[in-house]
Write an enzyme that holds these catalytic residues in place. Structure first.
Site, PDB file in Angstrom:
ATOM      1  N   GLY A 291      84.184  -2.076  41.488  1.00 34.32           N
ATOM      2  CA  GLY A 291      85.642  -2.107  41.454  1.00 34.32           C
ATOM      3  C   GLY A 291      86.290  -2.418  42.788  1.00 34.32           C
ATOM      4  N   HIS A 292      85.477  -2.675  43.829  1.00 33.76           N
ATOM      5  CA  HIS A 292      86.049  -2.891  45.179  1.00 33.76           C
ATOM      6  C   HIS A 292      85.432  -4.126  45.809  1.00 33.76           C
ATOM      7  CE1 HIS A 292      87.245  -1.959  49.371  1.00 33.76           C
ATOM      8  NE2 HIS A 292      88.182  -1.241  48.802  1.00 33.76           N
ATOM      9  N   PHE A 293      85.723  -5.246  45.519  1.00 33.13           N
ATOM     10  CA  PHE A 293      86.616  -5.749  44.490  1.00 33.13           C
ATOM     11  C   PHE A 293      85.771  -6.606  43.571  1.00 33.13           C
ATOM     12  CE2 PHE A 293      89.191  -5.029  48.283  1.00 33.13           C
ATOM     13  CZ  PHE A 293      90.165  -4.187  47.781  1.00 33.13           C
TER      14      PHE A 293
ATOM     15  N   TRP B  28      80.073   1.049  44.306  1.00 32.24           N
ATOM     16  CA  TRP B  28      81.479   0.823  44.680  1.00 32.24           C
ATOM     17  C   TRP B  28      81.889  -0.624  44.537  1.00 32.24           C
ATOM     18  CZ3 TRP B  28      79.345   5.076  47.084  1.00 32.24           C
ATOM     19  CH2 TRP B  28      78.271   4.823  47.935  1.00 32.24           C
TER      20      TRP B  28
ATOM     21  N   VAL C 105      83.785  -5.998  48.946  1.00 29.76           N
ATOM     22  CA  VAL C 105      83.960  -5.507  50.316  1.00 29.76           C
ATOM     23  C   VAL C 105      83.587  -4.024  50.306  1.00 29.76           C
ATOM     24  CG1 VAL C 105      85.611  -5.058  52.178  1.00 29.76           C
ATOM     25  CG2 VAL C 105      85.825  -7.137  50.810  1.00 29.76           C
TER      26      VAL C 105
END
Length: 193
Positions: A93-95, A90, A100
């Site tokens: 893309g986060h972020f 994750w 986070v």
């Protein structure tokens, strides 16, 4: 038609091998059931390591989020840890510039802990997250953090249980709220608080 001694011996050996293979498969299935039962019995005193968690929950990588269940009282409460690694998918893309851990991943980890507590009390192996209430996020969780998770049953009935849950990092609350876990069998007798 006559069967020669060699053919008879060969057929007998094949039948014996098939019987042994069937016995081995049955023995392996019985062994797995016994192992799962041993995990359920030992959980109160010792907690569960990663392999034992896999025997209680159906989740697998990348969705098995618990690294260790340090303490569990079946049907009542439990504590667990989740180590947050920068390589988790994750974070791509986060972020991309400021990683986070998504809040939904924290909720899923808490639901898995509640699922362990629920399953060890007699619920089905597969239980569903049926409700999320009053969930609050107090601080960001980033790679390198270790989440200390807790779930304590606050209510429920036949086929469902409600839990007060929290996730902490270094003693600080990162997230807290209430989850409802449902047993798809619905009528299963689950030990009450």
């Amino acid at each position: 038609m006559t069967i020669g001694a060699t053919q008879l011996a060969s057929a007998t050996a094949a039948a014996a091998a098939a019987a042994t293979a069937a016995g081995t498969a049955a023995s392996a299935a019985a062994g797995a059931a016994t192992t799962a039962q041993a995990v359920r019995s030992a959980a109160t005193a010792t907690g569960l390591n990663h392999d034992q968690i896999r025997q209680v929950l159906p989740h697998r990588w990348p969705m098995l989020l618990l690294d260790r269940v340090s303490r569990v009282e079946p049907g009542v409460k439990g504590t667990a840890t989740k180590n947050v690694a920068g390589t988790e998918l994750w974070f791509q893309g986060h972020f991309p510039t400021a990683a986070v851990l998504p809040g939904i991943v924290i909720i899923e980890a808490l639901a898995q802990l509640a699922g362990v507590v629920f399953a060890l009390a007699g619920a089905s192996e597969i239980s569903y997250l049926a409700g999320v209430r009053s969930m609050r996020f107090r601080r960001p969780v980033v790679p390198g953090d270790q989440l200390t998770l807790s779930a304590e049953r606050t209510g429920g009935g036949a086929g469902f249980a409600e839990y007060r849950v929290s996730a902490r990092v270094d003693g600080q609350v990162a997230a807290e709220g209430n989850l409802t876990i449902a047993d798809p069998a619905g009528q299963r007798s689950v030990r009450k608080v």
